[in-house]
Structure formats: structure tokens, C-alpha cells
Design a protein around this motif. Structure first.
Motif, mmCIF file in Angstrom:
data_model
loop_
_atom_site.group_PDB
_atom_site.id
_atom_site.type_symbol
_atom_site.label_atom_id
_atom_site.label_comp_id
_atom_site.label_asym_id
_atom_site.label_seq_id
_atom_site.Cartn_x
_atom_site.Cartn_y
_atom_site.Cartn_z
ATOM 1 N N VAL A 2 -0.972 8.621 13.948
ATOM 2 C CA VAL A 2 -1.495 7.343 13.448
ATOM 3 C C VAL A 2 -2.755 7.580 12.622
ATOM 4 C CG1 VAL A 2 -2.572 5.169 14.173
ATOM 5 C CG2 VAL A 2 -0.462 5.926 15.239
ATOM 6 N N LEU A 3 -3.605 8.496 13.053
ATOM 7 C CA LEU A 3 -4.818 8.799 12.290
ATOM 8 C C LEU A 3 -4.469 9.381 10.921
ATOM 9 C CD1 LEU A 3 -7.134 10.265 15.073
ATOM 10 C CD2 LEU A 3 -7.222 8.005 14.022
ATOM 11 N N ARG A 6 0.834 -1.189 0.000
ATOM 12 C CA ARG A 6 0.000 0.000 0.000
ATOM 13 C C ARG A 6 0.874 1.246 0.000
ATOM 14 N NH1 ARG A 6 -4.994 -1.155 4.096
ATOM 15 N NH2 ARG A 6 -5.807 -2.912 2.948
ATOM 16 N N ARG A 28 -3.551 6.072 3.733
ATOM 17 C CA ARG A 28 -3.282 4.788 3.074
ATOM 18 C C ARG A 28 -4.113 4.649 1.820
ATOM 19 N NH1 ARG A 28 -3.609 0.435 7.777
ATOM 20 N NH2 ARG A 28 -5.256 -0.212 6.397
ATOM 21 N N ARG A 29 -3.482 4.215 0.777
ATOM 22 C CA ARG A 29 -4.155 3.999 -0.498
ATOM 23 C C ARG A 29 -3.752 2.626 -1.048
ATOM 24 N NH1 ARG A 29 -6.451 8.037 0.914
ATOM 25 N NH2 ARG A 29 -6.227 10.106 0.068
ATOM 26 N N THR A 30 -4.712 1.934 -1.624
ATOM 27 C CA THR A 30 -4.423 0.682 -2.298
ATOM 28 C C THR A 30 -4.075 1.025 -3.745
ATOM 29 O OG1 THR A 30 -5.994 -0.472 -0.899
ATOM 30 C CG2 THR A 30 -5.302 -1.588 -2.906
ATOM 31 N N ILE A 53 1.182 5.331 0.997
ATOM 32 C CA ILE A 53 0.676 6.299 1.968
ATOM 33 C C ILE A 53 0.881 7.676 1.362
ATOM 34 C CG2 ILE A 53 0.941 7.269 4.270
ATOM 35 C CD1 ILE A 53 1.935 4.526 5.178
ATOM 36 N N ILE A 56 -1.795 8.811 9.183
ATOM 37 C CA ILE A 56 -1.255 7.729 8.356
ATOM 38 C C ILE A 56 -2.370 6.802 7.884
ATOM 39 C CG2 ILE A 56 0.217 5.669 8.405
ATOM 40 C CD1 ILE A 56 2.137 7.302 10.171
ATOM 41 N N ARG A 57 -3.305 6.477 8.770
ATOM 42 C CA ARG A 57 -4.415 5.603 8.369
ATOM 43 C C ARG A 57 -5.281 6.255 7.304
ATOM 44 N NH1 ARG A 57 -7.616 2.677 12.803
ATOM 45 N NH2 ARG A 57 -8.121 1.427 10.989
ATOM 46 N N GLN A 58 -5.489 7.563 7.407
ATOM 47 C CA GLN A 58 -6.286 8.270 6.406
ATOM 48 C C GLN A 58 -5.558 8.368 5.076
ATOM 49 O OE1 GLN A 58 -7.066 12.008 8.264
ATOM 50 N NE2 GLN A 58 -8.684 11.200 9.586
#
Length: 69
Positions: free
Chosen positions: A57-58, A2, A64-66, A4, A60-62
Motif C-alpha cells: 500500500v505504501l 490518477r 500515485r501521480r496526478t 500510478i 502504491i501511495r508513493q
């Protein structure tokens, strides 16, 4: 794998919080500076880095891209 994607300010925030946390730990284990000054600054940096971990962390989670093939 993935990717980021973070804006430059968010990336800077994540890097700065990790640096503060690492520098604080370094001060706590160091013997080069005065005891009370070193311990209070080290604890403050570790606390700031730890508290800033949640928004980092939020971010980074937001971000994330596939990848699309």
C-alpha cells in the motif's frame, strides 16, 4: 483519474503479495490436498500476503501521480 507509477520490482512485489494472499485463501477452502498440509500452507500464505499488504500500500501511495494536462 490518477496514474500510478511503479518501478518493475515494486510492481512485482505488489502482484506477488496479492497472488500469495489469493492462493492461500484458495488452499484454505480447497478439499483436494491433505488436510494438515493444506491448512498450514494456506495459513502461511495468507499471513505472508496480509503482512506484505502494508509495504504494498505504501508503494502504491508513493507512486500515485496526478496527470498534468
Amino acid at each position: 483519474m490518477r496514474d500510478i507509477v511503479l518501478s518493475p520490482p515494486k510492481f512485482g512485489f505488489v502482484v506477488a503479495t496479492r497472488a500469495a494472499l489469493a492462493f492461500g485463501f484458495g488452499l484454505l477452502v480447497s478439499k483436494k490436498l491433505g488436510e494438515s498440509w493444506r491448512r498450514s500452507l494456506g495459513k502461511g500464505l495468507v499471513a505472508a500476503g496480509a503482512l506484505a499488504t502494508v509495504p504494498a500500500v505504501l508503494f502504491i501511495r508513493q507512486g500515485r501521480r496526478t496527470p498534468t494536462a
